[in-house]
Design a protein around this motif. Structure first.
Motif, PDB file in Angstrom:
ATOM      1  N   LEU A   1       0.867  -1.160   0.122  1.00  0.00           N
ATOM      2  CA  LEU A   1      -0.010   0.035  -0.106  1.00  0.00           C
ATOM      3  C   LEU A   1       0.781   1.189  -0.103  1.00  0.00           C
ATOM      4  CD1 LEU A   1      -2.886   1.224   0.413  1.00  0.00           C
ATOM      5  CD2 LEU A   1      -2.401   0.919   2.693  1.00  0.00           C
ATOM      6  N   GLU A   2       0.670   2.181  -1.102  1.00  0.00           N
ATOM      7  CA  GLU A   2       1.403   3.294  -1.146  1.00  0.00           C
ATOM      8  C   GLU A   2       0.835   4.420  -0.586  1.00  0.00           C
ATOM      9  OE1 GLU A   2       3.860   6.125  -4.302  1.00  0.00           O
ATOM     10  OE2 GLU A   2       3.039   4.096  -4.877  1.00  0.00           O
ATOM     11  N   ILE A   3       1.608   5.223   0.382  1.00  0.00           N
ATOM     12  CA  ILE A   3       0.840   6.376   1.137  1.00  0.00           C
ATOM     13  C   ILE A   3       1.658   7.500   0.931  1.00  0.00           C
ATOM     14  CG2 ILE A   3       0.276   7.217   3.332  1.00  0.00           C
ATOM     15  CD1 ILE A   3      -0.261   4.394   4.439  1.00  0.00           C
ATOM     16  N   GLU A   4       1.262   8.610   0.651  1.00  0.00           N
ATOM     17  CA  GLU A   4       1.639  10.021   0.425  1.00  0.00           C
ATOM     18  C   GLU A   4       0.968  10.868   1.088  1.00  0.00           C
ATOM     19  OE1 GLU A   4       4.838  10.256  -0.905  1.00  0.00           O
ATOM     20  OE2 GLU A   4       4.956   8.147  -1.749  1.00  0.00           O
ATOM     21  N   GLN A   5       1.368  11.546   2.069  1.00  0.00           N
ATOM     22  CA  GLN A   5       0.546  12.747   2.967  1.00  0.00           C
ATOM     23  C   GLN A   5       1.413  13.731   3.433  1.00  0.00           C
ATOM     24  OE1 GLN A   5      -1.968  10.490   6.103  1.00  0.00           O
ATOM     25  NE2 GLN A   5      -0.116  10.462   7.290  1.00  0.00           N
ATOM     26  N   THR A  10      -4.100   9.334   8.544  1.00  0.00           N
ATOM     27  CA  THR A  10      -4.665   8.098   7.958  1.00  0.00           C
ATOM     28  C   THR A  10      -4.857   7.100   8.940  1.00  0.00           C
ATOM     29  OG1 THR A  10      -3.365   8.554   5.921  1.00  0.00           O
ATOM     30  CG2 THR A  10      -4.477   6.257   6.245  1.00  0.00           C
ATOM     31  N   LYS A  11      -5.963   6.752   8.887  1.00  0.00           N
ATOM     32  CA  LYS A  11      -6.252   5.244   9.858  1.00  0.00           C
ATOM     33  C   LYS A  11      -6.684   4.080   8.930  1.00  0.00           C
ATOM     34  CE  LYS A  11      -9.593   5.869  12.822  1.00  0.00           C
ATOM     35  NZ  LYS A  11     -10.998   6.005  13.548  1.00  0.00           N
ATOM     36  N   LEU A  12      -5.821   3.056   9.258  1.00  0.00           N
ATOM     37  CA  LEU A  12      -5.866   1.726   8.406  1.00  0.00           C
ATOM     38  C   LEU A  12      -6.392   0.741   9.301  1.00  0.00           C
ATOM     39  CD1 LEU A  12      -2.229   1.748   6.884  1.00  0.00           C
ATOM     40  CD2 LEU A  12      -4.459   2.247   5.784  1.00  0.00           C
ATOM     41  N   GLU A  23       7.925   0.402   5.151  1.00  0.00           N
ATOM     42  CA  GLU A  23       9.090   1.097   4.309  1.00  0.00           C
ATOM     43  C   GLU A  23       8.722   2.656   4.334  1.00  0.00           C
ATOM     44  OE1 GLU A  23       9.707  -1.081   0.991  1.00  0.00           O
ATOM     45  OE2 GLU A  23       9.960  -3.063   2.017  1.00  0.00           O
ATOM     46  N   LEU A  24       8.106   3.141   5.318  1.00  0.00           N
ATOM     47  CA  LEU A  24       7.655   4.510   5.157  1.00  0.00           C
ATOM     48  C   LEU A  24       8.776   5.426   5.536  1.00  0.00           C
ATOM     49  CD1 LEU A  24       4.148   4.373   6.748  1.00  0.00           C
ATOM     50  CD2 LEU A  24       4.761   5.404   4.552  1.00  0.00           C
ATOM     51  N   VAL A  25       8.866   6.555   5.013  1.00  0.00           N
ATOM     52  CA  VAL A  25       9.559   7.669   5.547  1.00  0.00           C
ATOM     53  C   VAL A  25       8.797   8.773   6.278  1.00  0.00           C
ATOM     54  CG1 VAL A  25      11.298   9.622   4.744  1.00  0.00           C
ATOM     55  CG2 VAL A  25      11.472   7.322   3.625  1.00  0.00           C
ATOM     56  N   THR A  26       9.059   8.934   7.635  1.00  0.00           N
ATOM     57  CA  THR A  26       8.285   9.943   8.294  1.00  0.00           C
ATOM     58  C   THR A  26       9.086  10.951   8.777  1.00  0.00           C
ATOM     59  OG1 THR A  26       8.845   8.750  10.421  1.00  0.00           O
ATOM     60  CG2 THR A  26       6.742   8.081   9.411  1.00  0.00           C
ATOM     61  N   LYS A  44       2.399 -15.453   8.416  1.00  0.00           N
ATOM     62  CA  LYS A  44       3.410 -14.890   7.578  1.00  0.00           C
ATOM     63  C   LYS A  44       2.804 -14.850   6.066  1.00  0.00           C
ATOM     64  CE  LYS A  44       6.656 -14.822  10.345  1.00  0.00           C
ATOM     65  NZ  LYS A  44       7.001 -13.239  10.873  1.00  0.00           N
ATOM     66  N   THR A  45       1.592 -15.624   5.682  1.00  0.00           N
ATOM     67  CA  THR A  45       1.155 -15.469   4.309  1.00  0.00           C
ATOM     68  C   THR A  45       0.495 -14.245   4.333  1.00  0.00           C
ATOM     69  OG1 THR A  45      -0.968 -16.612   5.164  1.00  0.00           O
ATOM     70  CG2 THR A  45       0.976 -18.058   4.198  1.00  0.00           C
ATOM     71  N   LYS A  46      -0.094 -13.490   5.395  1.00  0.00           N
ATOM     72  CA  LYS A  46      -0.738 -12.222   5.208  1.00  0.00           C
ATOM     73  C   LYS A  46       0.007 -11.168   5.717  1.00  0.00           C
ATOM     74  CE  LYS A  46      -4.672 -14.372   4.536  1.00  0.00           C
ATOM     75  NZ  LYS A  46      -5.522 -14.688   3.287  1.00  0.00           N
ATOM     76  N   THR A  47       0.877 -10.691   4.511  1.00  0.00           N
ATOM     77  CA  THR A  47       1.595  -9.266   4.903  1.00  0.00           C
ATOM     78  C   THR A  47       1.215  -8.017   4.161  1.00  0.00           C
ATOM     79  OG1 THR A  47       3.519 -10.895   5.175  1.00  0.00           O
ATOM     80  CG2 THR A  47       3.932  -8.624   4.906  1.00  0.00           C
ATOM     81  N   LEU A  48       1.200  -7.062   4.960  1.00  0.00           N
ATOM     82  CA  LEU A  48       0.911  -5.690   4.165  1.00  0.00           C
ATOM     83  C   LEU A  48       2.176  -4.845   4.186  1.00  0.00           C
ATOM     84  CD1 LEU A  48      -1.181  -3.669   3.348  1.00  0.00           C
ATOM     85  CD2 LEU A  48      -1.709  -2.958   5.457  1.00  0.00           C
ATOM     86  N   ILE A  49       2.465  -4.365   3.146  1.00  0.00           N
ATOM     87  CA  ILE A  49       3.700  -3.861   3.194  1.00  0.00           C
ATOM     88  C   ILE A  49       3.454  -2.422   2.891  1.00  0.00           C
ATOM     89  CG2 ILE A  49       6.175  -3.247   1.703  1.00  0.00           C
ATOM     90  CD1 ILE A  49       6.042  -6.301   0.891  1.00  0.00           C
TER      91      ILE A  49
END
Length: 64
Positions: A1-5, A10-12, A23-26, A44-49
């Motif tokens: 999921l790509e997030i630019e804000q 944002t609430k997930l 791998e977010l840059v804050t 381990k089969t359900k991974t959100l990047i």
């Protein structure tokens, strides 16, 4: 999921048994995982990047 804000929030909603890799840059922001610990462990089969950038914003991860 790509997030630019910028200056936002944002609430997930993510199930508690999913693994999350960030791998977010804050920059003056935060990423908080507020999900309860799963009773059965993480699948381990359900991974959100998460990738992208947040500037002066916050990302909250919660479960339903």
């Amino acid at each position: 999921l790509e997030i630019e804000q910028v200056f936002g929030g944002t609430k997930l909603l993510v199930p508690p048994h999913w693994e999350i890799k960030s791998e977010l840059v804050t920059i003056f922001g935060s990423l908080e995982d507020k999900r309860p610990l799963p009773a059965v462990g993480v699948e381990k089969t359900k991974t959100l990047i998460l990738i992208g950038t947040t500037v002066f914003g916050g990302i909250d991860i919660r479960s339903y």
